[in-house]
Every structure is written in C-alpha cells, then in structure tokens.
Design an enzyme around this catalytic site. Structure first.
Site, PDB file in Angstrom:
ATOM      1  N   LYS A   1       0.826  -1.202   0.000  1.00 20.29           N
ATOM      2  CA  LYS A   1       0.000   0.000   0.000  1.00 20.29           C
ATOM      3  C   LYS A   1       0.863   1.256   0.000  1.00 20.29           C
ATOM      4  O   LYS A   1       2.019   1.260   0.418  1.00 20.29           O
ATOM      5  CB  LYS A   1      -0.941  -0.003   1.217  1.00 20.29           C
ATOM      6  CG  LYS A   1      -1.999  -1.113   1.200  1.00 20.29           C
ATOM      7  CD  LYS A   1      -3.051  -0.860   0.138  1.00 20.29           C
ATOM      8  CE  LYS A   1      -4.061  -2.013   0.012  1.00 20.29           C
ATOM      9  NZ  LYS A   1      -5.002  -2.074   1.112  1.00 20.29           N
TER      10      LYS A   1
ATOM     11  N   ARG B   1      -3.426 -10.724   3.844  1.00 15.85           N
ATOM     12  CA  ARG B   1      -3.652 -10.698   2.396  1.00 15.85           C
ATOM     13  C   ARG B   1      -2.456 -10.013   1.746  1.00 15.85           C
ATOM     14  O   ARG B   1      -2.251  -8.804   1.916  1.00 15.85           O
ATOM     15  CB  ARG B   1      -4.954  -9.958   2.078  1.00 15.85           C
ATOM     16  CG  ARG B   1      -5.341  -9.950   0.610  1.00 15.85           C
ATOM     17  CD  ARG B   1      -6.673  -9.239   0.415  1.00 15.85           C
ATOM     18  NE  ARG B   1      -7.072  -9.246  -0.991  1.00 15.85           N
ATOM     19  CZ  ARG B   1      -6.701  -8.342  -1.895  1.00 15.85           C
ATOM     20  NH1 ARG B   1      -5.930  -7.323  -1.522  1.00 15.85           N
ATOM     21  NH2 ARG B   1      -7.108  -8.428  -3.146  1.00 15.85           N
TER      22      ARG B   1
END
Length: 285
Positions: free
Chosen positions: A224, A259
């Site tokens: 991210k 994840r």
C-alpha cells in the site's frame, strides 16, 4: 470481548480453517490489467492459475481472486467482464488445488456464480453495504465472508477506531439478519481505503482495539502507498520488506490472516511472529 484464538473459520463447501497458533497467508491473485501492484501480469486465466498454484507451494492457504481493480480512480468494469475474468480461474483452481478459494467482489451476482464455481469465501471491500443482495447470497451458500471497512463514498468520523466501530457494526448486523453465523465472519479494517498515511499508521498502532468485536481479523497492507511513503519506496513492488514488517507487527497485535502479494517474505515474518506469540503463551501457562 476478545477473539477466541482456538476458533475456526467456517467457509463454503463444508471447509473450515483453524485460527489459533499460526497465522495464515491469503495470496492476492489479480486477474486484471490495471491493479496498482501487478496489473496485467496475471491478466489471463492461465497466468493467474499458474501464479496462484505457485503461491500455494510457497505457503499461501487462501487464494483471493479478483477481477476488478480497487485502486483509487480505477476504471470500473461491469459484472459480465468481472465474471469473465474470475470464473475460469476459480473453476480451474477448484480442480487443481485443495487451497481455500476467495472471490474479491462487491457484486452479489458475481459472488453467487463464483461460489457455484468452487469459491469458499466472499471478500467484500464494501462490507456487504454496496449490494443489498450480498449478505443473502453468502448466507444461502453457507460461505465464509470477509467484511472490510472502507472510507470511500461515505462520511468518516475523525477517530479511526470510532469509524471502524460505526461501519463494521452496521455490516455485522446486516450479516446476522441475513443468517450468516459469526463463525463465518472475518473483519478487515481496510488499510488504504480512503485513509491517509497518518490514519493508516494510527490504525496499525491501535489495531489491538479491534479485538473488541470478538471476531478474527484480516490485515491487508500489502504494498500500500502508506508503506511506500514511510519507507520511501515509490514503486509498489519495492514495498515487500515493509509489508513483511507490518505482517509481523499486526500478527502480534491480533491479526490472524494476511492478504499479501509476495508469499515467501511474509511467510518468514509470520513464522517469527508466531514463534514469539508461542513463547508468550508458554510463559503465561
């Protein structure tokens, strides 16, 4: 209320995943041309299946198959295109591996067809709140569900945990009204979804507070932008070390499923964190 570390996550097909002494990796399999990290790399069904099977060999327990990019300002696709991307991959994987299969979608019709094709879990980035039929589809299929928090398309509260409380409580109530058992629900606080660097960092620092829901927690920090900002790594594929660091930190803070794009480094980080947690349990015994 805190999550019982000896619980199981009941998913579709009569399957279940033990959630206790060890954390689990969920591999990201993007069957898309435009995902922020690996768009186009696994866009064909054959490439996606090959990548997914490699992830299983490396240590992934869950395969999360997505057919629409969720990056900010991504070009939307319709349900037909999404299904054309994910269904052949799910069907092939259901034949070729015993790994648990998840479909990353907020559309009830895609979820229904994916579950019929062999998926066991629905991973909904809108926490059941985008498509009014989603909770019913999950309940009728007896599937597992990942309920994710998002700040998109809604007014957020200033306090990051208070906003989690408001959104996730609504989603949990929707799930329970539809008949989804609590043993089928995992919560995801939605790192990066309409959250800036400061909000993501605070969410990590206060992650342990999410155990108040008494449900297993999933962490989806992989590559991210906030990791890139903190580590000064502009390219998404250069953020794997930073991602592995968040895996270790968040495992200790209570996450049980991670994840991720890259499996080996996160597997090692998770094993180290699990070893520390095991030592802590032994000292308390």
């Amino acid at each position: 209320m805190t999550f019982n570390c000896n619980s199981v996550w009941r998913v579709g097909g009569g399957r279940q995943l033990a959630l206790g002494a060890a954390g689990h990796l969920m591999a990201i399999v993007n069957v898309t041309p435009d995902s922020f990290s690996d768009g186009g790399r696994h866009a064909s069904a054959a490439a996606a299946v090959e990548h997914a099977l490699t992830c299983v060999k490396q240590g992934a327990v869950i395969l999360d198959i997505g057919g629409e990019s969720t990056k900010p300002n991504a070009d939307p696709v319709d349900a037909a295109e999404e299904q054309a991307r994910v269904l052949p991959v799910i069907e092939a994987l259901a034949r070729q591996t015993d790994a648990v299969i998840s479909v990353d979608t907020y559309r009830a019709e895609t979820a229904k067809r994916a579950l019929a094709a062999g998926a066991h879990i629905v991973n909904d980035v809108y926490g059941l709140q985008r498509d009014p039929d989603m909770a019913r589809v999950v309940a009728e299929a007896g599937a597992g569900v990942v309920i994710m928090h998002t700040g998109r398309e809604r007014h957020k509260l200033t306090d990051v945990i208070a906003d989690q409380d408001v959104f996730l409580k609504t989603s949990i109530e929707m799930a329970e009204r539809a008949g989804i058992g609590r043993d089928r629900i995992v919560l995801d606080p939605g790192f990066g979804f309409a959250k800036d660097v400061a909000e993501n960092t605070e969410l990590m620092a206060r992650f342990h507070e999410l155990q108040r829901f008494g449900l297993p927690l999933l962490a989806g920090t992989s590559r991210k932008r906030f990791i890139g900002a903190i580590t000064e790594r502009e390219a998404a594929d250069q953020r794997d070390v930073g991602t592995a660091a968040t895996t270790a930190l968040l495992r200790v803070a209570g996450a049980v499923i991670f994840r991720v794009h890259e499996i080996p480094g996160n597997r090692d980080a998770l094993r180290l964190a699990d070893a520390v947690l095991a030592a802590q349990r032994k000292m308390r015994a």
